[in-house]
Design a protein around this motif. Structure first.
Motif, mmCIF file in Angstrom:
data_model
loop_
_atom_site.group_PDB
_atom_site.id
_atom_site.type_symbol
_atom_site.label_atom_id
_atom_site.label_comp_id
_atom_site.label_asym_id
_atom_site.label_seq_id
_atom_site.Cartn_x
_atom_site.Cartn_y
_atom_site.Cartn_z
ATOM 1 N N LYS A 174 0.837 -1.205 0.000
ATOM 2 C CA LYS A 174 0.000 0.000 0.000
ATOM 3 C C LYS A 174 0.871 1.255 0.000
ATOM 4 O O LYS A 174 1.784 1.387 0.814
ATOM 5 C CB LYS A 174 -0.917 0.016 1.227
ATOM 6 N N PHE A 175 0.588 2.152 -0.926
ATOM 7 C CA PHE A 175 1.193 3.478 -0.949
ATOM 8 C C PHE A 175 0.107 4.472 -0.542
ATOM 9 O O PHE A 175 -0.946 4.523 -1.190
ATOM 10 C CB PHE A 175 1.681 3.837 -2.349
ATOM 11 N N VAL A 176 0.338 5.229 0.495
ATOM 12 C CA VAL A 176 -0.615 6.271 0.902
ATOM 13 C C VAL A 176 -0.180 7.567 0.227
ATOM 14 O O VAL A 176 0.906 8.088 0.490
ATOM 15 C CB VAL A 176 -0.658 6.414 2.429
ATOM 16 N N ILE A 177 -1.045 8.071 -0.659
ATOM 17 C CA ILE A 177 -0.694 9.178 -1.548
ATOM 18 C C ILE A 177 -1.406 10.457 -1.105
ATOM 19 O O ILE A 177 -2.634 10.544 -1.140
ATOM 20 C CB ILE A 177 -1.082 8.861 -3.007
ATOM 21 N N GLY A 178 -0.621 11.456 -0.724
ATOM 22 C CA GLY A 178 -1.207 12.727 -0.318
ATOM 23 C C GLY A 178 -0.809 13.886 -1.204
ATOM 24 O O GLY A 178 -1.461 14.930 -1.203
ATOM 25 N N THR A 179 0.281 13.692 -1.967
ATOM 26 C CA THR A 179 0.796 14.794 -2.781
ATOM 27 C C THR A 179 1.213 14.293 -4.164
ATOM 28 O O THR A 179 1.387 13.093 -4.377
ATOM 29 C CB THR A 179 2.017 15.448 -2.099
#
Length: 262
Positions: A174-179
């Motif tokens: 899982k990659f948590v993408i915010g930007t």
């Protein structure tokens, strides 16, 4: 070694993330975490919790699972199962699922025998882990959902890259993408390390924290980062043909984002 764990909460809800999203799941949230990701929405689990024996935890899991037994179960087993649409797909999964989450479950060594015991009882067991600790000792029957921390988390330097060699097809990254910078970094890691050939990949959009969730100990998003909307993230995935599953946290759509126990 004492057969106890420090538990923050145990509850039943719907699985909100991963390829298991939407299925009934019992969550066992363990106390303590060694990271302070900028977007963390469970800072209350850093310190809150009480000791429980493995037997007590398993008893509570069995109690919460009991309503799922009976009708529509596998003949003679009393276990409700989810059959994938394709008969050539993965094996049936006993419902409810059981997930160890946190905090960081692997900080407490007794999480390992607990997962093994739950597997022995026939549960489909998931582990949510940050990727900063060794995943090799985890029972091979457990589905390990492992983060690779992106730059906006403030914790990308803590990624334990050796873990990638231990992943199997039943695990998930899982990659948590915010930007925008997170997206480009994750895309590069997938290409460079050929991660799509190992296991399913998840791009999880960062849901903004409610004011009461913004713990003072969390890392700050690095300067020069540009927030990405979930719409824009989805469009970039499609345009760039990135081989990932886009996800939002389903439980935050159903219930208020700051609610616990869901």
């Amino acid at each position: 070694m004492s057969d106890t764990l420090v538990i923050n909460e145990i509850y039943v809800s719907l699985q909100g993330e991963s390829t298991f999203a939407g299925l009934p799941c019992i969550f066992v949230r363990l106390t303590a975490c060694n990271l302070r990701c900028s977007y963390c929405d469970t800072a209350y689990a850093f310190n809150e919790g009480r000791k429980q024996s493995l037997a007590e935890i398993q008893k509570e899991v069995s109690r919460l699972a009991k309503p799922f037994q009976g009708a529509n179960s596998d003949a003679g087993t009393g276990r409700l199962v989810f059959h994938p649409e394709s008969t050539a797909g993965p094996a049936p999964r006993r419902l409810p699922l059981v997930e160890l989450t946190g905090g960081e479950p692997l900080l407490q060594k007794n999480s390992l025998p607990l997962m093994t015991n739950l597997c022995d009882e026939g549960f489909t067991v998931l582990l949510e882990t940050s990727g900063a600790l060794d995943i090799a000792p985890v029972d091979p029957r457990v589905h390990r959902i492992m983060d690779l921390k992106c730059p906006s988390s403030g914790e990308a330097s803590r990624n334990r890259w050796e873990n990638v060699d231990h992943l199997r097809g039943t695990d998930e990254i899982k990659f948590v993408i915010g930007t925008v910078e997170d997206y480009e970094w994750a895309k590069h890691q997938i290409e460079q390390r050929q991660l799509a050939s190992i296991c399913p990949l998840l791009f999880s959009w960062v849901h903004p924290l409610a004011p009461e969730q913004q713990d003072h100990s969390l890392k700050k998003v690095p300067e020069g980062h540009h927030p990405v909307s979930r719409e824009r993230l989805a469009e970039r995935i499609i345009a760039d043909a990135v081989p990932v599953r886009f996800q939002v946290q389903l439980h935050k759509i159903i219930w208020p984002p700051q609610r616990r126990g869901v």
